[in-house]
Scaffold this motif. Structure first.
Motif, mmCIF file in Angstrom:
data_model
loop_
_atom_site.group_PDB
_atom_site.id
_atom_site.type_symbol
_atom_site.label_atom_id
_atom_site.label_comp_id
_atom_site.label_asym_id
_atom_site.label_seq_id
_atom_site.Cartn_x
_atom_site.Cartn_y
_atom_site.Cartn_z
ATOM 1 N N LEU A 122 18.716 -8.000 26.091
ATOM 2 C CA LEU A 122 20.003 -7.497 26.556
ATOM 3 C C LEU A 122 20.385 -8.020 27.929
ATOM 4 C CD1 LEU A 122 19.700 -3.764 25.413
ATOM 5 C CD2 LEU A 122 20.737 -5.682 24.187
ATOM 6 N N THR A 123 19.403 -8.251 28.802
ATOM 7 C CA THR A 123 19.688 -8.721 30.163
ATOM 8 C C THR A 123 18.621 -9.702 30.613
ATOM 9 O OG1 THR A 123 18.375 -7.063 31.355
ATOM 10 C CG2 THR A 123 20.612 -6.417 30.697
ATOM 11 N N GLU A 124 18.946 -10.452 31.650
ATOM 12 C CA GLU A 124 17.961 -11.360 32.241
ATOM 13 C C GLU A 124 16.897 -10.603 33.020
ATOM 14 O OE1 GLU A 124 17.680 -14.626 31.712
ATOM 15 O OE2 GLU A 124 19.290 -14.310 30.258
ATOM 16 N N LEU A 164 23.217 5.059 29.184
ATOM 17 C CA LEU A 164 22.229 4.716 30.208
ATOM 18 C C LEU A 164 22.762 3.530 31.002
ATOM 19 C CD1 LEU A 164 19.366 5.881 30.775
ATOM 20 C CD2 LEU A 164 18.448 3.964 29.465
ATOM 21 N N TYR A 165 22.640 3.580 32.331
ATOM 22 C CA TYR A 165 23.084 2.451 33.144
ATOM 23 C C TYR A 165 21.931 1.960 34.020
ATOM 24 C CZ TYR A 165 23.585 5.820 36.997
ATOM 25 O OH TYR A 165 23.350 6.779 37.957
ATOM 26 N N PHE A 166 21.919 0.657 34.281
ATOM 27 C CA PHE A 166 20.872 0.008 35.070
ATOM 28 C C PHE A 166 21.494 -0.742 36.246
ATOM 29 C CE2 PHE A 166 19.022 0.645 30.937
ATOM 30 C CZ PHE A 166 17.685 0.899 31.171
ATOM 31 N N LYS A 167 20.787 -0.695 37.393
ATOM 32 C CA LYS A 167 21.305 -1.344 38.599
ATOM 33 C C LYS A 167 20.196 -2.076 39.349
ATOM 34 C CE LYS A 167 24.547 0.670 40.955
ATOM 35 N NZ LYS A 167 25.304 1.620 41.801
ATOM 36 N N GLY A 168 19.453 -2.904 38.663
ATOM 37 C CA GLY A 168 18.497 -3.784 39.326
ATOM 38 C C GLY A 168 17.107 -3.205 39.467
ATOM 39 N N ILE A 169 16.150 -4.119 39.651
ATOM 40 C CA ILE A 169 14.736 -3.765 39.761
ATOM 41 C C ILE A 169 14.390 -3.480 41.214
ATOM 42 C CG2 ILE A 169 12.385 -4.585 39.344
ATOM 43 C CD1 ILE A 169 13.636 -6.394 37.146
ATOM 44 N N LEU A 170 13.672 -2.403 41.442
ATOM 45 C CA LEU A 170 13.409 -1.912 42.801
ATOM 46 C C LEU A 170 12.865 -2.999 43.721
ATOM 47 C CD1 LEU A 170 13.189 0.564 44.735
ATOM 48 C CD2 LEU A 170 10.836 0.797 43.922
ATOM 49 N N ASP A 171 11.824 -3.717 43.275
ATOM 50 C CA ASP A 171 11.158 -4.681 44.145
ATOM 51 C C ASP A 171 11.756 -6.082 44.053
ATOM 52 O OD1 ASP A 171 10.317 -5.069 41.574
ATOM 53 O OD2 ASP A 171 8.190 -5.251 42.043
ATOM 54 N N LYS A 172 12.933 -6.197 43.480
ATOM 55 C CA LYS A 172 13.636 -7.488 43.403
ATOM 56 C C LYS A 172 15.067 -7.297 43.915
ATOM 57 C CE LYS A 172 10.838 -9.203 39.555
ATOM 58 N NZ LYS A 172 10.046 -10.096 40.429
ATOM 59 N N GLU A 231 17.321 -9.166 44.833
ATOM 60 C CA GLU A 231 18.344 -10.075 44.322
ATOM 61 C C GLU A 231 18.985 -9.565 43.037
ATOM 62 O OE1 GLU A 231 14.337 -11.501 42.662
ATOM 63 O OE2 GLU A 231 15.128 -10.628 44.529
ATOM 64 N N THR A 232 18.390 -8.532 42.419
ATOM 65 C CA THR A 232 18.955 -7.979 41.179
ATOM 66 C C THR A 232 19.780 -6.718 41.416
ATOM 67 O OG1 THR A 232 17.055 -6.522 40.682
ATOM 68 C CG2 THR A 232 16.924 -8.830 39.948
ATOM 69 N N HIS A 233 19.883 -6.267 42.654
ATOM 70 C CA HIS A 233 20.466 -4.960 42.915
ATOM 71 C C HIS A 233 21.972 -4.890 42.682
ATOM 72 C CE1 HIS A 233 16.868 -3.379 45.508
ATOM 73 N NE2 HIS A 233 16.521 -3.738 44.293
ATOM 74 N N ASN A 234 22.632 -6.012 42.507
ATOM 75 C CA ASN A 234 24.059 -6.011 42.188
ATOM 76 C C ASN A 234 24.313 -5.866 40.686
ATOM 77 O OD1 ASN A 234 24.975 -6.253 44.840
ATOM 78 N ND2 ASN A 234 24.781 -8.493 44.804
ATOM 79 N N GLU A 235 23.247 -5.813 39.918
ATOM 80 C CA GLU A 235 23.386 -5.670 38.473
ATOM 81 C C GLU A 235 24.048 -4.343 38.121
ATOM 82 O OE1 GLU A 235 20.260 -5.881 34.734
ATOM 83 O OE2 GLU A 235 19.797 -4.503 36.393
ATOM 84 N N TYR A 236 24.872 -4.373 37.078
ATOM 85 C CA TYR A 236 25.317 -3.138 36.435
ATOM 86 C C TYR A 236 25.369 -3.395 34.943
ATOM 87 C CZ TYR A 236 27.601 1.166 35.149
ATOM 88 O OH TYR A 236 27.884 2.381 34.585
ATOM 89 N N PHE A 237 24.456 -2.721 34.216
ATOM 90 C CA PHE A 237 24.412 -2.862 32.771
ATOM 91 C C PHE A 237 24.408 -1.476 32.157
ATOM 92 C CE2 PHE A 237 21.783 -2.817 28.881
ATOM 93 C CZ PHE A 237 22.604 -3.602 28.066
#
Length: 408
Positions: A221-223, A342-350, A352-358
């Protein structure tokens, strides 16, 4: 002599549920008929005397039959005399050492719930995790530089952890003696419960050893490595959902599933530990060892299996958080609902992924698998009710090592 019960003999039991909380040792819901002094003593492992108080601080005493006259759907606090004495003793120790303290962090006997941290053996979270080397675990062995006050806190933390284990054991013992299962056959994992889209790629992979064959079971579903897949047939999902409801309607001790959700059930305490251990070891590990090597995917030796429930008149949503797991599996069991994505907003220790919204719309029978520290939340329901099966998969050895290293 104990007798088994089922929900069919307790049609109005939900109206007779008492909510109990304790100082640092979690919460549970229990039918009024079971709220006797002896049972509460056992479930909360109280020592030196049991104290029951309501929200106004009024103390309740048992009658001559050891029953309490408690009001259903209200909350009561359980306190033991020994815990009160322990609080007093620690306060005295802190006063004695005042200037010798090497840090000023706030402590609560190690019982404070941290919603977004792994918990090792030196923390006393109410969610016990089931690992393969539990009997051999050692805790809090390195504290040679600790002051007297720090040693006291470490001892209290270890004592608190041991008490939580005993409380969990008491719940399991009571449930195993009294609970009449609606579908006894589903407590043993069978291949017939798996959806073909899940089991056929596994069979093919075992023949070819080609990872591509195995991963046909998943939809990427996501990278950031969120995948969807079907695990069980809808028939099994329906039976599991009905089993959970059957258990809740008995009024047997039901602990909170985790430190954020108030409603649901711990499936391991219902008797599903072996079921989910086999699922983890024989099936899910095939996927995690390929997809999540950098998050202990090859070394997952424990789990916490629970159900969470959302209803319009109770909990409709869940705040932004990340899980106490290395890898999480989240399966929607049903039933009828709208909203609650359910919504996702990036991986805690990364970062560079915090702008994600899925955003993912739950579908009964469809599961997600994702990294435990992938930050997420659940939007509010707009109608109906939803129940999800959650599996927190962990490498408990690493968690315990991290906890122990903090004491050096």
């Amino acid at each position: 002599m104990t007798t088994s019960i089922s929900s069919s003999s307790n049609n109005n039991q939900n109206n007779e549920i008492i909510h109990f909380t304790s100082l640092g040792y979690g919460e549970l819901r229990l039918a009024k008929k079971y709220s006797t002094k002896d049972i509460l003593d056992d479930l909360f492992q109280t020592e030196g005397g049991l104290i029951v108080v309501d929200g106004n601080g009024e103390e309740f005493f048992p009658d001559e039959d050891n029953n309490y006259d408690l009001v259903p759907n209200k909350t009561y606090t359980i306190v033991s005399e020994k815990d009160l004495d322990s609080d007093t003793d620690e306060s005295d120790d802190d006063g004695d050492e005042g200037e010798d303290e090497t840090h000023n962090e706030k402590h609560d006997h190690g019982h404070e719930h941290h919603q977004h941290e792994h918990k090792g053996c030196c923390n006393t979270d109410s969610n016990h995790h089931h690992d393969d080397n539990e009997d051999s675990q050692q805790c809090c062995s390195k504290h040679h530089n600790a002051t007297k006050s720090e040693l006291k806190r470490i001892q209290n933390s270890q004592n608190g952890f041991n008490k939580l284990l005993k409380m969990r054991e008491a719940r399991i013992n009571m449930i195993s003696k009294l609970y009449e299962r609606k579908y006894p056959e589903i407590f043993e994992l069978r291949e017939e419960y798996f959806d073909n889209d899940f089991i056929e790629p596994i069979k093919q992979y075992k023949k070819t050893k080609n990872q591509d064959d195995l991963l046909k079971a998943l939809t990427k579903l996501t990278e950031t490595r969120i995948y969807s897949f079907k695990i069980f047939t809808m028939e099994f999902c329906t039976k599991l959902l009905e089993e959970i409801e059957n258990f809740k309607n008995t009024g047997l001790p039901t602990a909170r599933p985790n430190s954020m959700n108030n409603y649901g059930a711990v499936l391991d305490e219902m008797g599903f530990t072996d079921f989910f251990k086999q699922l983890r070891e024989d099936y899910l590990s095939l996927f995690t060892s390929i997809l999540y090597k950098d998050y202990n995917g090859e070394k997952l030796n424990s789990h916490h299996a629970f159900a969470v429930q959302y209803k319009m008149d109770k909990e409709k949503e869940l705040g932004f958080h990340y899980d106490e797991s290395d890898i999480t599996v989240n399966l929607c069991l049903g039933s009828e609902f709208t909203g609650g994505s359910l919504y996702f907003k990036g991986i805690l220790d990364k970062p560079e992924t915090h702008n994600e919204y899925f955003e993912f719309k739950h579908i009964p029978g469809v599961a997600l698998i994702h990294i435990g520290v992938h930050r997420h939340g659940a939007l509010g329901l707009t109608s109906g009710e939803r129940t999800n099966l959650i599996l927190w998969l962990r490498n408990s050895n690493i968690v315990d090592q991290q906890s122990e290293s903090k004491l050096e």
